[in-house]
Design a protein around this motif. Structure first.
Motif, PDB file in Angstrom:
ATOM      1  N   GLU B 295       0.845  -1.201   0.000  1.00  0.00           N
ATOM      2  CA  GLU B 295       0.000   0.000   0.000  1.00  0.00           C
ATOM      3  C   GLU B 295       0.878   1.248   0.000  1.00  0.00           C
ATOM      4  O   GLU B 295       0.552   2.263  -0.604  1.00  0.00           O
ATOM      5  CB  GLU B 295      -0.941  -0.005   1.203  1.00  0.00           C
ATOM      6  CG  GLU B 295      -2.258  -0.731   0.969  1.00  0.00           C
ATOM      7  CD  GLU B 295      -3.073  -0.153  -0.185  1.00  0.00           C
ATOM      8  OE1 GLU B 295      -2.955   1.043  -0.486  1.00  0.00           O
ATOM      9  OE2 GLU B 295      -3.817  -0.937  -0.824  1.00  0.00           O
ATOM     10  N   SER B 297       3.416   1.744  -1.574  1.00  0.00           N
ATOM     11  CA  SER B 297       4.092   1.982  -2.860  1.00  0.00           C
ATOM     12  C   SER B 297       3.452   3.126  -3.642  1.00  0.00           C
ATOM     13  O   SER B 297       3.996   3.571  -4.658  1.00  0.00           O
ATOM     14  CB  SER B 297       4.079   0.702  -3.698  1.00  0.00           C
ATOM     15  OG  SER B 297       2.741   0.368  -4.045  1.00  0.00           O
ATOM     16  N   LYS B 299       1.322   5.583  -6.013  1.00  0.00           N
ATOM     17  CA  LYS B 299       0.852   5.488  -7.398  1.00  0.00           C
ATOM     18  C   LYS B 299       1.817   4.659  -8.264  1.00  0.00           C
ATOM     19  O   LYS B 299       1.453   4.184  -9.332  1.00  0.00           O
ATOM     20  CB  LYS B 299       0.654   6.872  -7.999  1.00  0.00           C
ATOM     21  CG  LYS B 299       1.951   7.649  -8.130  1.00  0.00           C
ATOM     22  CD  LYS B 299       1.762   8.935  -8.900  1.00  0.00           C
ATOM     23  CE  LYS B 299       3.145   9.589  -9.081  1.00  0.00           C
ATOM     24  NZ  LYS B 299       3.183  10.747  -9.887  1.00  0.00           N
ATOM     25  N   GLY B 301       3.185   1.793  -7.513  1.00  0.00           N
ATOM     26  CA  GLY B 301       2.933   0.363  -7.396  1.00  0.00           C
ATOM     27  C   GLY B 301       4.173  -0.443  -7.056  1.00  0.00           C
ATOM     28  O   GLY B 301       5.210   0.118  -6.693  1.00  0.00           O
ATOM     29  N   GLN B 331       9.232   2.100  -8.119  1.00  0.00           N
ATOM     30  CA  GLN B 331       8.378   1.015  -7.605  1.00  0.00           C
ATOM     31  C   GLN B 331       9.031   0.329  -6.394  1.00  0.00           C
ATOM     32  O   GLN B 331      10.254   0.355  -6.263  1.00  0.00           O
ATOM     33  CB  GLN B 331       8.141  -0.051  -8.693  1.00  0.00           C
ATOM     34  CG  GLN B 331       7.109   0.305  -9.735  1.00  0.00           C
ATOM     35  CD  GLN B 331       7.629   1.319 -10.737  1.00  0.00           C
ATOM     36  OE1 GLN B 331       8.831   1.371 -11.022  1.00  0.00           O
ATOM     37  NE2 GLN B 331       6.749   2.154 -11.259  1.00  0.00           N
ATOM     38  N   HIS B 363      -3.195  -7.998  -6.255  1.00  0.00           N
ATOM     39  CA  HIS B 363      -3.330  -6.664  -5.651  1.00  0.00           C
ATOM     40  C   HIS B 363      -3.367  -5.603  -6.758  1.00  0.00           C
ATOM     41  O   HIS B 363      -2.573  -5.654  -7.698  1.00  0.00           O
ATOM     42  CB  HIS B 363      -2.144  -6.406  -4.703  1.00  0.00           C
ATOM     43  CG  HIS B 363      -2.369  -5.260  -3.778  1.00  0.00           C
ATOM     44  ND1 HIS B 363      -2.257  -3.956  -4.194  1.00  0.00           N
ATOM     45  CD2 HIS B 363      -2.724  -5.226  -2.468  1.00  0.00           C
ATOM     46  CE1 HIS B 363      -2.521  -3.158  -3.161  1.00  0.00           C
ATOM     47  NE2 HIS B 363      -2.811  -3.913  -2.106  1.00  0.00           N
ATOM     48  N   LYS B 365      -2.219  -2.763  -7.016  1.00  0.00           N
ATOM     49  CA  LYS B 365      -1.004  -1.967  -7.198  1.00  0.00           C
ATOM     50  C   LYS B 365       0.142  -2.781  -7.825  1.00  0.00           C
ATOM     51  O   LYS B 365       1.234  -2.240  -8.042  1.00  0.00           O
ATOM     52  CB  LYS B 365      -0.547  -1.393  -5.851  1.00  0.00           C
ATOM     53  CG  LYS B 365      -1.406  -0.219  -5.383  1.00  0.00           C
ATOM     54  CD  LYS B 365      -0.749   0.466  -4.204  1.00  0.00           C
ATOM     55  CE  LYS B 365      -1.655   1.479  -3.535  1.00  0.00           C
ATOM     56  NZ  LYS B 365      -1.940   2.649  -4.362  1.00  0.00           N
ATOM     57  N   LYS B 367       2.412  -3.945 -10.466  1.00  0.00           N
ATOM     58  CA  LYS B 367       2.686  -3.358 -11.782  1.00  0.00           C
ATOM     59  C   LYS B 367       3.384  -4.329 -12.709  1.00  0.00           C
ATOM     60  O   LYS B 367       3.236  -4.243 -13.925  1.00  0.00           O
ATOM     61  CB  LYS B 367       3.594  -2.123 -11.617  1.00  0.00           C
ATOM     62  CG  LYS B 367       2.934  -0.947 -10.953  1.00  0.00           C
ATOM     63  CD  LYS B 367       1.952  -0.268 -11.891  1.00  0.00           C
ATOM     64  CE  LYS B 367       1.228   0.846 -11.140  1.00  0.00           C
ATOM     65  NZ  LYS B 367      -0.017   1.209 -11.761  1.00  0.00           N
TER      66      LYS B 367
END
Lengths: 528, 528
Positions: B295, B297, B299, B301, B331, B363, B365, B367
């Protein structure tokens, strides 16, 4: 040919929108382009189910039709065709009569091809007429369909799907010439996949395999004859260099009304979905008079006798042979018959203009199904575990019968040389020899054991094509190859040349070296 | 070889029955003969589901095992093997080390074959040992199983199924040498079905098709090497003239952990059931510390980095290259790592001995998935629509990566010559170029769109085999033909002889007639 279509188009009778619109706005829009006759009966099951699931169904119906008269709730779009209902019925009366007098033989194949070409030529005319009706095409284009659901037995559906740029779902049993398998690049090893009309099963002796290969060669020629009109339509209305086979290859999903209880196992392709048994309906209660008749059959039970939706009468003399046989058995008989009135109908026989075939077969007292072997009937027999006596008439029926006989759940007789005695022997054998019923019960159990019901599967894949705008991930790359490339003949040729060149060079080198060595030895000897 | 087995059998350590028995008496009895290592991870999903549905599951487990230590509720039957856990782990350490230093090349194929032969020789020894333990075999025979669920990657399952006369359900991804397809008589057209390790996709240029054909020839030789030990076992314990391929052909159902989102479309057989995505699990909540980390991380991710269940560490120098790259991206990174302690681990990187891979990928987020490309991981990436950067190490991983890269949802790097820069470029490209994610979302939607969930499908077909004592109706008749007959070469030869004889006779007749005619004319002229 085109002038006929233009002429009919010029009649200017535009599509008539009728009937209720039951589709939900949340569902997809499905354009249904069916094939008339018995083909329509099973496609209708899927059409109605899709409608119940909230999709907007629009069915394209020719003005003159055999069995597509009532709309049953979905929207229909009627288009003009250059033949009348009388002409259409006429072609079938001719067909009905011929099947009771001709002897089946190797020429069956040619006879069947002739019948088929006669039938499809009517339909091809109708298709050409539709393709010339620009207002109808514009309307179809404007309505924005998500999928075309069609039977590729006739070319109108696949052509329209291509012209309108809508993904296609094909619904079919088999196509003449195995056009479905050819168009879909499905391998068909001739050593164990029997050709239609060959009389072979999947286990063949050497002579049978020779026959199978020869049939494949004959088929190669016949296919050109059979699909000539379709090829013409495709090159005229879609793309000049395109054949019907090329066009069919663009179908996204092939819903095949078959399975491997019915058919012999063979290679398949990822976009072929087997929905054999889609017409296995639940038993509904019988009308009171029928219930009384079949219940009254006691321990002997009853026989269901129909020759399908297209042939419901026969020459009186032939009909009397059936009655003579039925008179001598303890079973009761329900016979779908619409011919001339018969004399001396025995008490155990009930003639009916129409009968609820599936509900009767599902009755526990049903002992035998006397059938022409149309795929619908065969599946109803399989679903309800009723052994069959089969009287194939035309089309795929002889092959359907062969499949059932080879599994020991049916016997087959030819209707043209049927006698009362032959019929009696066969009826008594199937009814009294427990093996038919035992094998049928086992096969029926397998047939009805699906991870998902065939109808739900057909609905799923139609909706899948709507959701994902096709099923391109299931299309094999083989479609981009020509015959030579597909069989790697160019590669094999190239590798052969390389190997032969290498061998030749090695040989040359050896010879050269040997020659040099010899000369050296000679010179040395001379010097010595 | 036999002496080893007999010796171990002589040790007399009989099967140890342990753990709870949860199977219901109403369900069937399933004998599970799995393959150790990552193969077991997905088979376990089916085993547990069958157990939950009331079947009695008995899993045959070798005494020394990599990943089959806990029984998780089903009954296990442990058998002696002639190798220790340390020896087994040792062979994997060697494998782990080699993959970080060797350059992949055409010789990859031979390298992979060597690795495979090393691994399977351990397992073949274990199998021989089991087959010599008569008390275990007697017990298995006495327990009356309904079905053997096994992974045909190793021969013990198929051999036991045959010896005990129990129908077999195979559970697998791919077999080396396409042995699965060969044994199941599935056509594999070399023109569009790429060979493993060829680097080809299903669309090939002429040189690529040449390579594909050459690979097939090489494979023909390598297969004999690879399966020599298995053939030996089969001819020793089942039937003298039988090969492993013949034995495999008796499998009733092949549950193939693949589908046509993952693989390129190609011909299939009726008894092949595609259950790719069987390991698509629902997301479970993350542990609090992990949830906080991901969480946090924001925007940008996070990235999930694992090299699979078999390779969780790497040389320190290589690991530092990864850390150097991770240090330069916004990231966060979760890395499953069990090697030597690393210095200078940046703050955005969290090293873990084990991580809940699927829950992390699910999840929102997540990426990017940095993976070795094992089939389990690839399917989890596909299920959760997370683009991948793939670092294939051995086995099918390079081919898995090729499939994903060709669909535009992944990139591939080779781990042996990886640099920080290469890694950085690839990471940034996949994360910031929207096309990877867009294509992945579309493909993932197709991948998850089944008429029936893969796990339910696998359960259905296992139960089907139990209900009907096999699936003989799906077995093609091709199994009764030899290679020559299958390709109709005898028929083609015969037809050629007939045609040539006919031509020769016609020619002879023509010559004879011409001769006669000429003589008549000559005589006539002479007379005149």
């Amino acid at each position: 040919m085109r002038s006929v279509g233009v002429w009919f188009s010029a009649l200017g009778l535009l599509a008539v929108l009728c009937c209720s619109f039951l589709g939900s706005a949340e569902g997809g829009k499905v354009l249904v382009i069916p094939v008339d006759g018995s083909h329509w009966l099973s496609m209708k099951i899927l059409v109605k189910e899709l409608m119940h699931r909230g999709h907007e169904m629009v069915v394209l119906v020719p003005e003159s039709s055999l069995l597509m008269n009532s709309s049953e709730g979905y929207r229909t779009l009627v288009y003009k065709v250059p033949y009348t209902k009388t002409q259409l019925d006429g072609s079938f009366t001719q067909l009905q009569e011929s099947v009771f007098v001709n002897a089946p033989a190797f020429t069956d194949l040619f006879f069947n091809v002739e019948l088929l070409v006669n039938f499809t030529s009517f339909q091809a005319k109708g298709c050409r007429s539709l393709l010339n009706q620009q207002p109808v095409l514009s309307q179809l284009r404007a309505e924005g369909y998500d999928v075309v659901l069609t039977d590729p037995f006739l070319p109108c559906g696949p052509i329209l799907s291509r012209i309108l740029g809508i993904p296609a779902v094909y619904f079919m049993h088999v196509l003449p010439c195995e056009m479905d398998l050819k168009a879909n690049q499905c391998p068909v090893p001739l050593s164990y996949v029997p050709k239609f009309f060959s009389g072979n099963t999947d286990v063949m002796t050497f002579p049978q395999r020779v026959k199978n290969n020869i049939m494949a060669l004959v088929e190669f020629y016949l296919c050109r004859v059979m699909y000539a009109k379709f090829d013409e339509l495709v090159s005229e209305y879609v793309e000049e260099s395109m054949t019907y086979k090329n066009l069919l290859s663009h179908g996204d999903i092939w819903l095949v009304r078959s399975n491997f209880v019915f058919d012999w196992p063979k290679p398949v392709m990822p976009n072929m979905v087997f929905i054999g048994g889609i017409n296995c309906e639940k038993q509904r209660p019988l009308p009171a008079d029928l219930e009384e008749f079949v219940e009254g059959s006691g321990k002997h039970g009853f026989i269901v006798f129909t020759l399908g939706s297209m042939v419901s009468s026969m020459p009186e003399e032939k009909a009397q042979q059936f009655l003579d046989a039925f008179r001598q058995i303890p079973q009761r008989v329900l016979w779908r018959y619409t011919g001339v009135e018969l004399k001396n109908v025995p008490k155990n026989v009930k003639l009916m203009k129409w009968l609820p075939q599936n509900d009767l077969l599902a009755h526990p007292k049903a002992k035998l199904f006397l059938t022409h072997g149309g795929s619908h009937g065969v599946y109803e027999g399989l679903c309800n575990a009723v052994p069959m006596l089969m009287l194939p008439l035309f089309g795929d029926q002889a092959d359907n019968a062969l499949r059932m006989v080879s599994r020991g759940i049916a016997e087959k007789l030819t209707v043209y040389d049927l006698t009362t005695d032959k019929l009696l022997v066969a009826l008594n054998n199937i009814i009294n020899n427990k093996s038919y019923k035992d094998k049928m019960v086992k096969l029926s159990a397998i047939h009805r054991d699906h991870p998902i019901q065939p109808l739900d599967l057909a609905v799923f894949w139609t909706e899948f094509v709507m959701r994902h705008k096709g099923a391109a991930h299931l299309r094999v790359a083989a479609h981009n190859l020509n015959w030579f490339q597909y069989h790697s003949l160019d590669v094999i040729g190239f590798l052969l040349i390389v190997v032969l060149t290498a061998l030749w060079l090695t040989l040359k080198c050896c010879l050269f070296c040997t020659h040099k060595l010899c000369r050296k030895v000679m010179v040395k000897r001379k010097v010595e």
